[in-house]
Design an enzyme around this catalytic site. Structure first.
Site, PDB file in Angstrom:
ATOM      1  N   GLU A 153       0.825  -1.212   0.000  1.00 26.79           N
ATOM      2  CA  GLU A 153       0.000   0.000   0.000  1.00 26.79           C
ATOM      3  C   GLU A 153       0.862   1.265   0.000  1.00 26.79           C
ATOM      4  O   GLU A 153       1.507   1.569   0.997  1.00 26.79           O
ATOM      5  CB  GLU A 153      -0.900   0.005   1.231  1.00 26.79           C
ATOM      6  N   GLU A 247     -11.858   0.975   4.859  1.00 25.02           N
ATOM      7  CA  GLU A 247     -10.915   1.329   5.918  1.00 25.02           C
ATOM      8  C   GLU A 247     -11.139   2.822   6.177  1.00 25.02           C
ATOM      9  O   GLU A 247     -10.470   3.691   5.604  1.00 25.02           O
ATOM     10  CB  GLU A 247      -9.466   1.056   5.510  1.00 25.02           C
TER      11      GLU A 247
END
Length: 270
Positions: A153, A247
């Site tokens: 990420e 998220e």
């Protein structure tokens, strides 16, 4: 595309961008009640979750496991893949491997986010990127052995000074000849770093393996100013069929954030 929502079991991460907290069973029941396809779990460590118990919870609630986060490696254990200390880097790789082992039992990937660290002090940027590339190469081999993938990420500039955009992440993966590491495209981080979100998605294309579905203010999709329709269209154009996983901050509260997410997902994806 499929829907997912996050469950954090890491006390040290409280206040962070996770919808459900502390109680894995309650989080699974709530996610199932709203119609999510899967949950994304952030444990304190791989031994904190019983695979048998997790399997039973997923099966009982008709859910899949979208991914397992390694963030506790940094937040709780202070392990970084770019630490100046050789032993710490080795422990960091071992921690990620152990989370990958857990996730692979459910045909799910593990996520590397905060554990990538940053360059500072005695560690220059080229050295930090070399450390990171070397770690990812070893983890790529482990993913191959497990028959799974690993998610990397890129984070915004306030969280790391290594890799901030999808383009830079794709360059890192191709430069290291990684075959089992995919990019996690987090729309919150992208809102800060990318000039054009749909364009960045189309350019990264085949490298994208997971999406964090968050608005510009890190709240649930639809509670900020991100225009999601062209983003979802770009994901469809590159053939992405994975998860849009929330998220996000649990604001105004957990239930409202979860409901807002699934409502927006259904409006955009169907």
């Amino acid at each position: 595309m499929k829907s997912a929502v996050t469950i954090s079991l890491v006390p040290e991460a409280r206040g962070g961008p996770f919808v459900y907290w502390d109680d894995l069973a309650a989080g699974c029941r709530a996610a199932a009640a709203l119609g999510f396809d899967a949950v994304e779990v952030f444990p304190p460590g791989p031994d904190a979750v019983s695979p048998d118990d997790l399997r039973a919870l997923l099966d009982d609630n008709g859910l899949a496991l979208a991914a397992v986060g390694t963030g506790a490696g940094w937040v709780k254990h202070k392990l970084s893949l770019t630490s100046p200390d050789d032993a710490t880097r080795d422990r960091a790789v071992a921690f990620v491997r152990s989370v990958m082992d857990l996730a692979a039992r459910f045909e799910a990937p593990a996520i590397i986010g905060s554990m990538q660290g940053k360059w500072e002090g005695a560690v220059s940027k080229p050295v930090a990127l070399r450390y990171l590339g070397h770690a990812l190469f070893k983890l790529d081999q482990h993913a191959a052995d497990l028959g799974t993938t690993l998610l990397y990420e890129p984070l915004n500039r306030y969280e790391t000074n290594l890799v901030n955009t999808l383009g830079d992440a794709a360059q890192l993966l191709t430069g290291a000849s990684l075959e089992h590491v995919k990019i996690l495209a987090d729309l919150y981080h992208m809102n800060i770093e990318e000039a054009n979100l749909p364009g960045a998605i189309r350019a990264a294309g085949r490298h994208i393996g997971h999406v964090h579905f968050a608005d510009s203010n890190r709240r649930a999709a639809g509670l900020g100013h991100t225009d999601f329709a062209p983003i979802v269209a770009a994901l469809a154009d590159v053939g992405y069929s994975g998860y849009l996983s929330a998220e996000v901050l649990p604001l105004p509260d957990t239930d409202a954030a979860a409901r807002q997410t699934i409502d927006t997902f259904r409006r955009l994806v169907g």
